[in-house]
Scaffold this active site. Sequence first.
Site, PDB file in Angstrom:
ATOM      1  N   ASP A   1       2.250  14.099   1.941  1.00  0.00           N
ATOM      2  CA  ASP A   1       3.228  14.028   0.861  1.00  0.00           C
ATOM      3  C   ASP A   1       2.760  14.879  -0.314  1.00  0.00           C
ATOM      4  O   ASP A   1       1.585  14.828  -0.712  1.00  0.00           O
ATOM      5  CB  ASP A   1       3.432  12.583   0.423  1.00  0.00           C
TER       6      ASP A   1
ATOM      7  N   HIS B   1       9.571  14.626   7.561  1.00  0.00           N
ATOM      8  CA  HIS B   1       9.474  13.556   6.558  1.00  0.00           C
ATOM      9  C   HIS B   1      10.769  13.470   5.752  1.00  0.00           C
ATOM     10  O   HIS B   1      10.794  13.571   4.529  1.00  0.00           O
ATOM     11  CB  HIS B   1       8.271  13.831   5.640  1.00  0.00           C
TER      12      HIS B   1
ATOM     13  N   HIS C   1      -0.632   5.819   1.960  1.00  0.00           N
ATOM     14  CA  HIS C   1       0.666   5.140   2.001  1.00  0.00           C
ATOM     15  C   HIS C   1       0.975   4.680   3.422  1.00  0.00           C
ATOM     16  O   HIS C   1       0.668   5.371   4.404  1.00  0.00           O
ATOM     17  CB  HIS C   1       1.765   6.059   1.476  1.00  0.00           C
TER      18      HIS C   1
ATOM     19  N   HIS D   1       0.511  14.077  -5.358  1.00  0.00           N
ATOM     20  CA  HIS D   1       1.346  12.939  -4.975  1.00  0.00           C
ATOM     21  C   HIS D   1       0.946  11.744  -5.833  1.00  0.00           C
ATOM     22  O   HIS D   1       0.027  11.830  -6.652  1.00  0.00           O
ATOM     23  CB  HIS D   1       1.170  12.649  -3.484  1.00  0.00           C
TER      24      HIS D   1
ATOM     25  N   HIS E   1      -3.058  10.448   3.622  1.00  0.00           N
ATOM     26  CA  HIS E   1      -3.163   9.595   2.438  1.00  0.00           C
ATOM     27  C   HIS E   1      -2.884   8.147   2.842  1.00  0.00           C
ATOM     28  O   HIS E   1      -2.549   7.865   3.993  1.00  0.00           O
ATOM     29  CB  HIS E   1      -2.234  10.058   1.317  1.00  0.00           C
TER      30      HIS E   1
ATOM     31  N   ASP F   1       3.461   4.381   5.490  1.00  0.00           N
ATOM     32  CA  ASP F   1       4.216   5.097   6.520  1.00  0.00           C
ATOM     33  C   ASP F   1       3.396   6.209   7.163  1.00  0.00           C
ATOM     34  O   ASP F   1       3.871   6.884   8.083  1.00  0.00           O
ATOM     35  CB  ASP F   1       5.531   5.648   5.956  1.00  0.00           C
ATOM     36  N   HIS F   2       2.160   6.374   6.701  1.00  0.00           N
ATOM     37  CA  HIS F   2       1.259   7.383   7.280  1.00  0.00           C
ATOM     38  C   HIS F   2       0.033   6.769   7.954  1.00  0.00           C
ATOM     39  O   HIS F   2      -0.720   7.506   8.604  1.00  0.00           O
ATOM     40  CB  HIS F   2       0.808   8.367   6.202  1.00  0.00           C
TER      41      HIS F   2
END
Length: 378
Positions: free
Chosen positions: A242, A306, A84, A171, A82, A86-87
Site C-alpha cells: 500500500d 488491490h 494491515h 502509507h 506491511h 488484508d496483507h
Amino acid sequence: MLKLTFLGTSAGVPTKQRNVTALAIECLNPHTSGVQQGSRQQNNQSKKSRPWVLIDCGEGTQQQLLHTKLSLHQLAAICITHVHGDHCYGLPGLLASAAMSGRREPLTLIAPKAIATLLETITTTTELYLPFALDFIAIEEVLAEQGDTNKVSISLSDQHQLDIDITLLSHRVASHAFGITQTISRRTLNTDKLVADGIPASALWGKLQQGEDVTTEDNRQLHSVDYINEEIQRTRVVVAGDNDTPNCLRKAVVDADLLVHEATYTHEVMMAIQARNPDFNPMHSSAHVVGTFAQKMNLKNIILTHFSARYQNFDNPDSETPNMAYIRLDAESVYKGNLWLAADFDQYMVDGAVESVSNQEGSQEENRVQYIGSARSD
C-alpha cells in the site's frame, strides 16, 4: 523467467470474485527440464526446480492455493509488505497447513518486526507447532544496514540466484515494496569453434564447459574462456505494498521489467474521500496517480491490483455501476504503456533480457510481459 499468479486482488475486504492481497512469483529456469521460452506451455518443469515466493498473505490465501498447482513444499520465501490485516491475516494458517502437509525445509520470512510478534502470540495461544525452521528477517533491520545492502539473497542453484531488495513506501503504517531480481547464468560450449580447431568431441569438451583449462594429447593448451559463451538473464519485478506516493519507487523501478502497484480507486473517488473526511487520509493510490508515475518513468509494463470492493469485475465504461473500466480509463488517461488490471488467478510471464558476458550485448527490446491465462483449474 518469473511467473506471476495473483491469488488475491481486493483491497481491505474480499468480494465474491476477489480475495484479499496475495501474489505468487515462480522462479523458472528456462534451461532446465524443458521449459521453453515464448511458449505458454510452462508446466513441464520439475516441481523440485520450481521455487516460488509469496508476496503478502491475506486471509484465505491457502484456500486460493488449492485452485493452483503451487506447492507449499517449494515455497522459498514469504514477503509481507506491511502489517494491515488484508496483507497478513492468512499467514498463520498457511504456515500451519505447510506443517501439516509434511514440510521440513527451512522457510525464509521477510516482514516487519510486528509480524514476528503476531506469530509468537498465535503460537503460544493456539499451540501452533512448525516442524521446520522459520528464518525471520526483519525489514527494519535490513533497511538499517549501511550502504547499498538493503537486500536478501537466496541461492536457488549454482546458476540461479534470487535477490530481494526493499523500498520504504508511504502509507498509514510502514509499508514496503519488494524488488524481485532473478539472475540465471548459462555457460554453453562453442562446439563449432572446437571442431574448426581440430579438437574432436571427448571428455575434454566437458571440462572446458565446466571452466577448466585442458591439455590435448598433442600437448596443445586450451583455455576454457576461448571456447565458452556465457549468458546472463536478469528478470526484475517490483511489487509495491500500500502506497500513496509512487515516486518513492523512482530508484527501484530503474531497469525493472514490470511494476505491480495498488490502484485502490479512481482519482475522482480518491479526491471525494479526502474531501468528505479531511481528518482521515487512507493513503492509497489512484490509478491516475500510478499511471502518471509510470509514464514519467517510461515504464513499459504495469499491472494494477488491490481494487476497492466498490468496483465490480466487469469492464463497461457506459455502466453507472462502478466497474473495472473506471479504473482502466483512469490509468489510460495518462499512461501509454502496457497496462493490465489483475484478477484473481491471472497469470503473467515476465522474461528479462539476456546478456552475453563476452560482448555485453543484450537481447532486442521486446514485450517482456505476457498474460498467459488463469491458474484456476476447476
